[in-house]
Design a protein around this motif. Structure first.
Motif, PDB file in Angstrom:
ATOM      1  N   ASN A 257       0.847  -1.195   0.000  1.00 46.13           N
ATOM      2  CA  ASN A 257       0.000   0.000   0.000  1.00 46.13           C
ATOM      3  C   ASN A 257       0.881   1.243   0.000  1.00 46.13           C
ATOM      4  O   ASN A 257       1.397   1.661   1.040  1.00 46.13           O
ATOM      5  CB  ASN A 257      -0.922  -0.010   1.218  1.00 46.13           C
ATOM      6  CG  ASN A 257      -1.906   1.151   1.208  1.00 46.13           C
ATOM      7  OD1 ASN A 257      -1.866   2.005   0.322  1.00 46.13           O
ATOM      8  ND2 ASN A 257      -2.795   1.185   2.179  1.00 46.13           N
ATOM      9  N   ASN A 259       0.001   4.212  -0.456  1.00 43.34           N
ATOM     10  CA  ASN A 259      -0.712   5.389   0.052  1.00 43.34           C
ATOM     11  C   ASN A 259      -0.797   5.384   1.577  1.00 43.34           C
ATOM     12  O   ASN A 259      -1.532   6.170   2.164  1.00 43.34           O
ATOM     13  CB  ASN A 259      -2.124   5.442  -0.534  1.00 43.34           C
ATOM     14  CG  ASN A 259      -2.125   5.582  -2.037  1.00 43.34           C
ATOM     15  OD1 ASN A 259      -1.356   6.374  -2.586  1.00 43.34           O
ATOM     16  ND2 ASN A 259      -2.968   4.821  -2.717  1.00 43.34           N
ATOM     17  N   SER A 260      -0.052   4.483   2.202  1.00 45.00           N
ATOM     18  CA  SER A 260      -0.179   4.307   3.648  1.00 45.00           C
ATOM     19  C   SER A 260       0.791   5.179   4.435  1.00 45.00           C
ATOM     20  O   SER A 260       1.213   4.811   5.519  1.00 45.00           O
ATOM     21  CB  SER A 260       0.069   2.840   4.009  1.00 45.00           C
ATOM     22  OG  SER A 260       1.394   2.476   3.656  1.00 45.00           O
ATOM     23  N   ASN A 262       3.143   9.297   4.042  1.00 45.05           N
ATOM     24  CA  ASN A 262       3.174  10.664   3.532  1.00 45.05           C
ATOM     25  C   ASN A 262       4.028  10.783   2.275  1.00 45.05           C
ATOM     26  O   ASN A 262       4.591  11.832   1.980  1.00 45.05           O
ATOM     27  CB  ASN A 262       3.702  11.618   4.611  1.00 45.05           C
ATOM     28  CG  ASN A 262       5.123  11.265   5.048  1.00 45.05           C
ATOM     29  OD1 ASN A 262       5.608  10.170   4.773  1.00 45.05           O
ATOM     30  ND2 ASN A 262       5.785  12.182   5.739  1.00 45.05           N
ATOM     31  N   THR A 264       4.901  10.574  -1.920  1.00 39.31           N
ATOM     32  CA  THR A 264       4.293  10.928  -3.202  1.00 39.31           C
ATOM     33  C   THR A 264       4.828   9.963  -4.253  1.00 39.31           C
ATOM     34  O   THR A 264       5.766  10.276  -5.002  1.00 39.31           O
ATOM     35  CB  THR A 264       4.625  12.385  -3.583  1.00 39.31           C
ATOM     36  OG1 THR A 264       4.287  13.254  -2.500  1.00 39.31           O
ATOM     37  CG2 THR A 264       3.854  12.801  -4.827  1.00 39.31           C
TER      38      THR A 264
END
Length: 331
Positions: A257, A259-260, A262, A264
């Protein structure tokens, strides 16, 4: 070569090493093994898998070179550039593997350490400072070192094989040897740990004695360090990051994941060693666990926050809730 293996074990299998160094029973119920599988042409493999095979080749001497190609070219990305090393069949057969390859491996790790530490330390200084930080219970530095070492546990490297496909399996020479700890750490962190391997990991840790835990709790710095290693916080650098498709780096559904935290992340690919093409990480399947992965972080240095059953199990076993107060009584 043994010096490099000892150092790499501390970086790549640090979670397994720390845990088993404190908690592993004197004799395991079964002997674990790890395997290096190199196909013809270009391969991206976890550094742990690669070291697993090299441990076996180095310890087997001439026998380890029987099916070895004329050479293997290895490229490790140190955060700025590739560091190249060549392992020749002749070097293995005449016993000169240490002289031909150790310097390159050491250059790679020195480059990695200088990059992640802002050029402040050499390899030896880095680990000396980490040890002192743990001993002196420097909480901020403990978290920094634990995060960096956890990140290095998932590194992958390029391997070019001009010959045919070959496999090397490493069986530790004794069940209480350091190599056994290394193998368990490699399988857990860098590859596709089997159900039986994970059962061995769990059962070994579940045999913790009260005295063993109490001994660890007498060393607050080390206890904090171990908890940070298993916290699931994985630092990434700006630009390209070489990782491995590891179960420990994935969630319980088998996905990494991105997106887990901070970060980019704008690009994430897995290299298929069989077809020699890139696969979007989101399209990867369970059969690809253990493969090399590259992700591009378009922002500044950041942190992924990984959560899964493996980390939860160890955190609970280590008494992750012991630092907080019991629930409040009803009003």
């Amino acid at each position: 070569m043994k010096k490099i293996f000892a150092f790499a074990g501390g970086v790549l299998a640090v979670l397994g090493v720390v845990a088993f160094a404190y908690f592993m029973p004197a004799r395991a119920a079964e002997m674990p093994s790890c395997t290096m599988h190199i196909k013809s042409g270009w391969n991206m493999v976890s550094l742990g898998e690669f070291l697993c095979g090299m441990m076996e080749i180095e310890s087997s001497s001439n026998q380890g070179a029987t099916n070895f190609p004329v050479y293997l070219d290895v490229y490790g990305y140190d955060g700025r550039e590739y560091v190249h090393g060549r392992i020749g069949r002749q070097d293995i057969q005449n016993g000169s593997l240490d002289r031909s390859f150790d310097a390159t491996v050491e250059n790679y790790f020195n480059g990695r350490i200088k990059n992640i530490a802002g050029g402040q330390y050499s390899m030896n200084d880095y680990f000396n400072d980490a040890e002192n930080s743990i001993t002196n219970k420097n909480l901020q530095k403990i978290k920094e070192y634990a995060g960096r070492l956890a990140r290095e546990s998932f590194v992958s490297v390029w391997v070019y094989n001009p010959g045919g496909e070959f496999t090397v399996t490493n069986y530790p020479r004794s069940d209480d040897d350091d190599e056994t700890i290394m193998v368990l750490g490699i399988n857990l962190l860098s590859g596709n740990i089997s159900d039986s391997g994970y059962s061995l990991f769990k059962s070994s840790l579940e045999k913790l004695s009260v005295d063993a835990l109490r001994d660890l709790q007498r060393q607050p710095g080390m206890l904090t360090f171990v908890r940070e290693l298993f916290s699931g916080r994985v630092p990434l650098e700006s630009g390209w990051n070489f990782l491995s498709y590891s179960k420990v780096l994935s969630d319980d559904a088998g996905r990494i994941n991105l997106n887990s935290g901070n970060c980019t992340i704008t690009k994430a690919y897995l290299f298929n060693n069989s077809t020699k093409n890139w696969v979007r990480l989101g399209d990867a399947n369970a059969s690809m666990v253990g493969s090399g992965v590259v992700v591009y972080n378009a922002g500044s240095a950041c942190t992924l926050n990984v959560k899964n059953q493996y980390l939860d199990f160890v955190n609970n076993l280590l008494g992750g809730g012991a630092q907080t107060a019991p629930p409040q009584l009803p009003s």
